[in-house]
Write a protein that holds these residues in place. Structure first.
Motif, mmCIF file in Angstrom:
data_model
loop_
_atom_site.group_PDB
_atom_site.id
_atom_site.type_symbol
_atom_site.label_atom_id
_atom_site.label_comp_id
_atom_site.label_asym_id
_atom_site.label_seq_id
_atom_site.Cartn_x
_atom_site.Cartn_y
_atom_site.Cartn_z
ATOM 1 N N LEU A 149 -1.092 1.007 7.300
ATOM 2 C CA LEU A 149 -0.446 0.409 8.481
ATOM 3 C C LEU A 149 -0.471 -1.113 8.399
ATOM 4 O O LEU A 149 0.528 -1.786 8.657
ATOM 5 C CB LEU A 149 -1.146 0.856 9.768
ATOM 6 N N LEU A 150 -1.636 -1.649 8.004
ATOM 7 C CA LEU A 150 -1.781 -3.105 7.923
ATOM 8 C C LEU A 150 -0.903 -3.677 6.805
ATOM 9 O O LEU A 150 -0.345 -4.768 6.954
ATOM 10 C CB LEU A 150 -3.249 -3.486 7.682
ATOM 11 N N GLY B 36 3.340 -6.207 0.452
ATOM 12 C CA GLY B 36 2.853 -4.936 0.993
ATOM 13 C C GLY B 36 1.943 -4.208 0.006
ATOM 14 O O GLY B 36 0.848 -3.761 0.370
ATOM 15 N N PHE B 37 2.372 -4.122 -1.246
ATOM 16 C CA PHE B 37 1.591 -3.401 -2.255
ATOM 17 C C PHE B 37 0.258 -4.088 -2.544
ATOM 18 O O PHE B 37 -0.774 -3.427 -2.645
ATOM 19 C CB PHE B 37 2.398 -3.247 -3.552
ATOM 20 N N VAL B 38 0.303 -5.420 -2.680
ATOM 21 C CA VAL B 38 -0.932 -6.158 -2.995
ATOM 22 C C VAL B 38 -1.936 -6.000 -1.845
ATOM 23 O O VAL B 38 -3.125 -5.725 -2.072
ATOM 24 C CB VAL B 38 -0.627 -7.654 -3.281
ATOM 25 N N LEU C 27 -1.259 11.338 7.280
ATOM 26 C CA LEU C 27 -1.987 10.063 7.201
ATOM 27 C C LEU C 27 -1.583 9.140 8.351
ATOM 28 O O LEU C 27 -2.428 8.602 9.079
ATOM 29 C CB LEU C 27 -1.689 9.399 5.851
ATOM 30 N N ILE C 28 -0.236 9.014 8.559
ATOM 31 C CA ILE C 28 0.260 8.119 9.614
ATOM 32 C C ILE C 28 -0.193 8.614 10.981
ATOM 33 O O ILE C 28 -0.685 7.831 11.802
ATOM 34 C CB ILE C 28 1.805 8.001 9.564
ATOM 35 N N SER C 29 -0.062 9.933 11.230
ATOM 36 C CA SER C 29 -0.421 10.445 12.558
ATOM 37 C C SER C 29 -1.923 10.311 12.801
ATOM 38 O O SER C 29 -2.347 9.952 13.902
ATOM 39 C CB SER C 29 0.040 11.893 12.730
ATOM 40 N N ALA D 217 2.006 -6.345 7.235
ATOM 41 C CA ALA D 217 2.025 -7.594 6.462
ATOM 42 C C ALA D 217 3.360 -7.772 5.740
ATOM 43 O O ALA D 217 3.912 -8.870 5.704
ATOM 44 C CB ALA D 217 0.886 -7.594 5.447
ATOM 45 N N ALA D 218 3.895 -6.663 5.188
ATOM 46 C CA ALA D 218 5.177 -6.739 4.472
ATOM 47 C C ALA D 218 6.299 -7.123 5.432
ATOM 48 O O ALA D 218 7.136 -7.959 5.112
ATOM 49 C CB ALA D 218 5.489 -5.389 3.824
ATOM 50 N N LEU D 219 6.266 -6.539 6.650
ATOM 51 C CA LEU D 219 7.325 -6.830 7.627
ATOM 52 C C LEU D 219 7.218 -8.253 8.166
ATOM 53 O O LEU D 219 8.222 -8.950 8.275
ATOM 54 C CB LEU D 219 7.273 -5.829 8.793
#
Lengths: 323, 184
Positions: A210-211, A193-195, A62-64, A215-217
């Motif tokens: 990714l978004l 992050g979860f929301v 998914l990430i790649s 947002a969490a960071l």
């Protein structure tokens, strides 16, 4: 200060403290249940490594795919952002003509192109840097958890008799406050992050994981962090020509996350731990940003609260109660 | 420096055994098992004081209890003359090896020392602070409860003694006032 000069050491030490504050209560819990402290720490570290490994290997495709599609889409987004600025400039030409005597859209385009190309060119460098931190931080955290009490005892043995009780009291209060603060901030970031991820996933918005991570960071940065977190989805939505209702739906999860943060987590958790005046927070935030950039913004509040606890405790010990 | 190296690097076991013995002999830790005493040994602090050095002063904030491992400690209270406002130190007692003092600091929030403790000889103390006790309770609640029960017993005994003393004083004052009345 050696720690500030050695590459990665400050970040690794900070991360080690974060890990030890997060795992500390769990280690104590396992010790209470009768397990040896070292065995408890080893068990938690193994469990953590396994979770990260499984998580990364299952999320890797998914990430790649997200990263490669972002790489191919990035020129489109850069051109789109430039066009967006050009359109805005045209609409407000009466203002920009007076205030700015240079081509803003061209400047932004060159800036973004350089940034985007360096992002992918320097990717291996970032990865190797992150790997050093990722290896060093848990290593330091392991010893902080295992020998923390012994290290503190050795430090206290160097303190002159006159300041022995003061230093113990001070360390206890700082430790209490930092532990609570770090756990609260991590809880905040996870919930945000979860929301955001759930909201974006529901409306099938691209790059939702990714978004949400971004947002969490960014939520760790006080005040402007949540706003920075909203910029990338907003740009993507505007460039994709999302209608007004779509923009609203994109920003809704961010708003819900911020509402939960502001009305539930901050008053119930963070405010009880860090009792700082908003002016103090803003001033420390500006100083942090000036001195150490993004890291300075993130650590400005805990550092200020440490200074506050130190001042009040020292005052109580040396001035208020001394006859 | 040489002594420090010798004590801490070349001969640590003998020192540690001594501290373990001192802890085992202390009433507060008398109900702890050997394993718990060894756990406690890693938590407590060893402090050395010179002759006439203050361990703590009356009115200061206190967070630690001390066990006298070596030497003697004198306890003084400050007496302020209500008329001249002059203060002088009144000797209360001399504590000897094995005694402990400052235990209220473990039980009271924002504890203020009610007396001054001064080393009358070269002194070695074993210190246990409130944060240390919290750490013990967090990591081994049963051990924490054992220490707290002993602490409660000590505080209860001291409260009882104070109650008897107050009663004795009241009786003495009554006798004195009767005596004064009969004289007048």
């Amino acid at each position: 200060m050696l720690i500030l000069k050695v590459d990665n050491l400050l970040l690794s030490s900070l991360l080690a403290f974060v890990i030890s504050y997060l795992l500390g209560p769990l280690v104590n819990y396992m010790e209470r249940r009768g397990l040896n402290r070292v065995a408890s720490i080893m068990f938690l570290f193994s469990a953590m490594s396994l979770t990260i490994f499984i998580g990364l290997s299952s999320l890797y495709p998914l990430i790649s795919s997200q990263l490669s599609s972002l790489k191919s889409d990035l020129p489109k987004y850069i051109t789109g952002t430039t066009q967006l600025i050009k359109d805005t400039e045209a609409n407000f030409s009466f203002l920009t003509a007076i205030l700015l005597n240079f081509d803003l859209s061209e400047y932004v385009e060159s800036l973004m192109t350089t940034w985007a190309s360096s992002l992918f060119e320097d990717f291996p460098k970032y990865i190797s840097k992150s790997l050093t931190t990722a290896m060093l931080a848990p290593f330091l955290a392991f010893f902080l958890l295992k020998d923390g009490q012994r290290i503190l005892k050795s430090i206290f043995s160097l303190v002159p008799n006159r300041f022995f009780e003061l230093s113990i009291n001070l360390q206890h209060q700082i430790n209490d406050q930092m532990g609570g603060f770090i756990r609260a901030r991590m809880l905040e970031a996870t919930i945000v992050g979860f929301v955001v991820w759930a909201g974006l996933w529901l409306i099938h918005f691209p790059y939702a994981p990714l978004l949400a991570t971004f947002a969490a960071l960014t939520n760790l940065i006080p005040y402007i962090g949540p706003l920075i977190g909203m910029v990338p989805p907003l740009i993507i939505a505007l460039i994709n020509g999302t209608p007004f209702i779509g923009l609203f739906l994109v920003l809704l999860p961010y708003a819900i996350a911020q509402i939960i943060d502001m009305f539930v987590i901050i008053p119930l958790v963070v405010a009880k731990i860090v009792d700082l005046h908003p002016v103090t927070v803003i001033i420390s935030f500006i100083i942090g940003a000036q001195v150490m950039g993004v890291l300075g913004m993130i650590i400005s509040i805990p550092v200020t609260s440490i200074l506050k606890v130190t001042t009040t405790t020292v005052y109580k010990h040396l001035i208020e109660f001394t006859p | 420096m040489v002594n420090y190296l010798w004590d801490n690097i070349f001969n640590p076991d003998a020192k540690e055994k001594q501290h373990v013995k001192k802890l085992r002999d202390c009433f507060l830790f008398s109900s702890l098992t050997t394993k718990e005493i060894l756990f406690l040994k890693d938590i407590v602090h060893i402090r050395k004081f010179n002759i006439a050095e203050n361990i703590f002063k009356q009115g200061e904030m206190g967070v630690a209890l001390y066990i006298l491992a070596k030497g003697n400690v004198d306890i003084f209270v400050e007496d302020i003359d209500l008329i001249t406002k002059e203060s002088k130190e009144i000797f209360v007692t001399r504590l000897k090896q094995g005694d402990f003092f400052g235990e209220i600091a473990l039980a009271e929030k924002d504890n203020v020392r009610t007396a001054t403790a001064k080393a009358s000889t070269e002194v070695q103390l074993i210190g246990l602070s409130k944060p240390d006790l919290l750490e013990i309770t967090e990591r081994s609640p049963s051990m924490g409860v054992k220490i707290l029960l002993q602490l409660g017993e000590v505080l209860g005994k001291r409260l009882k003694q104070t109650g008897y003393k107050i009663e004795e004083l009241r009786k003495e004052m009554k006798t004195l006032s009767k005596h004064q009345k009969s004289e007048s």
